[in-house]
Write a protein that holds these residues in place. Structure first.
Motif, PDB file in Angstrom:
ATOM      1  N   PRO A   1      71.985  60.755  75.792  1.00  0.00           N
ATOM      2  CA  PRO A   1      72.960  60.499  74.735  1.00  0.00           C
ATOM      3  C   PRO A   1      72.703  61.368  73.508  1.00  0.00           C
ATOM      4  O   PRO A   1      71.558  61.783  73.286  1.00  0.00           O
ATOM      5  CB  PRO A   1      72.736  59.024  74.407  1.00  0.00           C
ATOM      6  CG  PRO A   1      71.284  58.805  74.706  1.00  0.00           C
ATOM      7  CD  PRO A   1      70.965  59.683  75.885  1.00  0.00           C
ATOM      8  N   SER A   2      73.726  61.641  72.731  1.00  0.00           N
ATOM      9  CA  SER A   2      73.599  62.540  71.588  1.00  0.00           C
ATOM     10  C   SER A   2      74.373  61.987  70.407  1.00  0.00           C
ATOM     11  O   SER A   2      75.569  61.703  70.513  1.00  0.00           O
ATOM     12  CB  SER A   2      74.126  63.927  71.959  1.00  0.00           C
ATOM     13  OG  SER A   2      74.308  64.713  70.807  1.00  0.00           O
ATOM     14  N   ILE A   3      73.688  61.843  69.295  1.00  0.00           N
ATOM     15  CA  ILE A   3      74.340  61.345  68.082  1.00  0.00           C
ATOM     16  C   ILE A   3      75.421  62.319  67.620  1.00  0.00           C
ATOM     17  O   ILE A   3      76.530  61.929  67.246  1.00  0.00           O
ATOM     18  CB  ILE A   3      73.291  61.135  66.966  1.00  0.00           C
ATOM     19  CG1 ILE A   3      72.288  60.053  67.387  1.00  0.00           C
ATOM     20  CG2 ILE A   3      73.966  60.746  65.658  1.00  0.00           C
ATOM     21  CD1 ILE A   3      71.050  60.008  66.527  1.00  0.00           C
ATOM     22  N   GLY A   4      75.103  63.627  67.665  1.00  0.00           N
ATOM     23  CA  GLY A   4      76.060  64.634  67.239  1.00  0.00           C
ATOM     24  C   GLY A   4      77.326  64.629  68.069  1.00  0.00           C
ATOM     25  O   GLY A   4      78.440  64.810  67.543  1.00  0.00           O
ATOM     26  N   LEU A   5      77.201  64.417  69.376  1.00  0.00           N
ATOM     27  CA  LEU A   5      78.371  64.400  70.245  1.00  0.00           C
ATOM     28  C   LEU A   5      79.204  63.132  70.045  1.00  0.00           C
ATOM     29  O   LEU A   5      80.423  63.155  70.219  1.00  0.00           O
ATOM     30  CB  LEU A   5      77.950  64.537  71.709  1.00  0.00           C
ATOM     31  CG  LEU A   5      77.359  65.901  72.100  1.00  0.00           C
ATOM     32  CD1 LEU A   5      76.998  65.936  73.584  1.00  0.00           C
ATOM     33  CD2 LEU A   5      78.321  67.044  71.763  1.00  0.00           C
TER      34      LEU A   5
ATOM     35  N   GLY B   1      67.677  68.438  72.527  1.00  0.00           N
ATOM     36  CA  GLY B   1      67.886  67.013  72.305  1.00  0.00           C
ATOM     37  C   GLY B   1      69.321  66.587  72.082  1.00  0.00           C
ATOM     38  O   GLY B   1      69.823  65.686  72.750  1.00  0.00           O
ATOM     39  N   PRO B   2      70.036  67.211  71.145  1.00  0.00           N
ATOM     40  CA  PRO B   2      71.411  66.765  70.872  1.00  0.00           C
ATOM     41  C   PRO B   2      72.451  67.297  71.864  1.00  0.00           C
ATOM     42  O   PRO B   2      73.637  67.108  71.644  1.00  0.00           O
ATOM     43  CB  PRO B   2      71.675  67.337  69.465  1.00  0.00           C
ATOM     44  CG  PRO B   2      70.322  67.599  68.899  1.00  0.00           C
ATOM     45  CD  PRO B   2      69.498  68.031  70.065  1.00  0.00           C
ATOM     46  N   LEU B   3      72.013  67.981  72.928  1.00  0.00           N
ATOM     47  CA  LEU B   3      72.944  68.412  73.967  1.00  0.00           C
ATOM     48  C   LEU B   3      72.927  67.469  75.160  1.00  0.00           C
ATOM     49  O   LEU B   3      73.961  66.990  75.621  1.00  0.00           O
ATOM     50  CB  LEU B   3      72.605  69.841  74.425  1.00  0.00           C
ATOM     51  CG  LEU B   3      73.011  70.978  73.478  1.00  0.00           C
ATOM     52  CD1 LEU B   3      72.438  72.302  73.958  1.00  0.00           C
ATOM     53  CD2 LEU B   3      74.527  71.073  73.351  1.00  0.00           C
TER      54      LEU B   3
END
Length: 429
Positions: A152-156, A147-149
């Protein structure tokens, strides 16, 4: 001072103090023993300056979009479409689990949203068809890493803010690694299917595939709308987050699955999560200021260069360090602590900041599935109603494909950089 800062933070985390409070207490303790002990007013100034950044406005909107998609039951349609495509394969529902996460990644951008949102549907379906509950939970938590890769990604978004990189470049850099992680998990499921008697299900007819695609097509094109609008320059990352929220509301109204109660719940959850993230960001900015004043990054770089000047050896040490941190600290606060400290060292070793961002992102994501503190494991205990020790044992084999892909991405930077360089051109410094 640095020792008090980090030791205090880790001890509080191990004592299960909430991360937002742990990082704040550690910063206060470090300030109290530093030469700035009579200038504590610096902390609120740094907090306000840290969160008052336009680029961070994208974070709550992407969180909101994921919550609205969950409230509008888009997860059901995504799961049904993935099931029609690959449900008849060996270890069929395990493959559906991974594919659903890859599709849903383009909507939520958060591993926790994936594990909690899709996890409920996936584990229930797998248990009903005869899969062991602990196996279903293990596949679910590891597939949520995708998911976070995949953008869109919140972490990125947060990493782009910290490392002064464009959100567009970071999103493109995460796409290929996300797909590789998904493929590796599906390949590992296939290997397990050779020796385990996994339940199978009938192959969907072409009509059923078309029906599930039509039913979920509007949810399936959401990632393309979000990412395409950013890359083609129609909107900024923040505006794309707003667009994602509006699109989620439109789908919920169109499918008649989003009611006032669900909407309020989504808004409330978004406000709570955003508040915690912004508190952590504020305290971490104060921490970064203190570390910079004490020249901790420079001293760390000098120590590492004295230890090894070999870039490959440094990358190996970096991976071990990231994994250890990821086992006890969640992704967002870990980035906020590590990025300001490590960027000067990364630059000194000549490592591309975008490449480092993906190394860091995946390493910390593996941590959510790694005992003893992996938050994904605790989510699976609640969602899947499986004892913690059983989930822990079942998840260990799935760490193999994740770590293998992580090593490949670390030592072959082209896997990460070729797509952003192709679309946006090579960065020059």
């Amino acid at each position: 001072m640095a020792l008090i800062l980090f030791a205090g933070f880790i001890i509080l985390i191990l004592l299960r103090v909430p991360i937002s409070m742990a990082i704040g207490a550690a910063v206060l303790a470090a300030f109290a023993v530093s030469e700035f002990s009579d200038s504590l007013y610096v902390i609120p100034l740094q907090i306000l300056e840290g969160v008052n950044k336009p680029s961070l406005a994208a974070v709550p909107f992407f969180i909101m979009a994921g919550n609205l998609m969950n409230a509008a039951t888009m997860t059901d349609r995504i799961f049904n479409f993935a099931s029609a495509l690959v449900g008849h394969f060996k270890a069929g529902l395990a493959q559906v689990n991974v594919l659903s996460s890859m599709i849903y990644a383009g909507v939520s951008g958060a591993a926790v949203a994936d594990a909690a949102g899709l996890g409920t549907i996936e584990i229930k379906a797998m248990k009903e068809r005869g899969y062991r509950p602990e196996f279903a939970a293990a596949v679910t938590v590891c597939s949520s890493v995708v998911g976070p890769l995949i953008p869109p990604s919140i972490g990125l978004v947060i990493y782009a803010f910290l490392a002064q990189q464009s959100v567009e470049r970071m999103f493109l850099a995460g796409f290929v690694p996300g797909v590789l992680v998904g493929i590796s998990l599906m390949a590992f499921n296939r290997i397990l299917a050779v020796r385990e008697n996994f339940p199978t299900q009938p192959k969907a007819t072409p009509a059923e595939v078309r029906s599930s695609a039509v039913d979920g097509c509007l949810a399936l094109v959401a990632p393309a709308i979000i990412l395409g609008s950013i890359l083609f320059g129609f909107v900024t990352a923040t505006e794309a987050g707003v667009l994602a929220c509006l699109y989620s509301i439109l789908l919920g109204l169109m499918y008649r699955t989003l009611n006032w109660k669900n909407f309020i719940s989504a808004v409330t959850d978004t406000m709570a999560m955003t508040t915690v993230i912004m508190i952590i960001i504020g305290f971490s900015i104060a921490m970064g200021w203190l570390l910079a004043i004490e020249q901790v990054p420079q001293k760390l770089g000098e120590w590492l260069f004295a230890f090894t000047e070999n870039r490959h050896a440094f990358l190996a040490l970096l991976m071990i360090f990231i994994l250890l941190i990821g086992c006890v600290v969640e992704g967002v606060p870990a980035k906020l602590i590590l990025v300001p400290m490590l960027l000067p060292v990364i630059d000194a070793y000549g490592i591309d900041r975008v490449h480092f961002g993906i190394i860091l992102q995946l390493g910390l994501l593996i941590g959510i599935a790694t005992p003893p503190m992996g938050i994904g494991l605790y989510i699976m205990v609640e969602v899947g109603k499986v004892p913690f020790e059983k989930v822990t044992v079942a998840v260990l084999p799935f760490l193999i494909p994740l770590v293998v892909v992580w090593i490949l991405l670390t030592y072959i930077p082209e896997l990460t950089l070729w797509l952003p360089n192709l679309v946006l051109g090579t960065e020059t410094f």
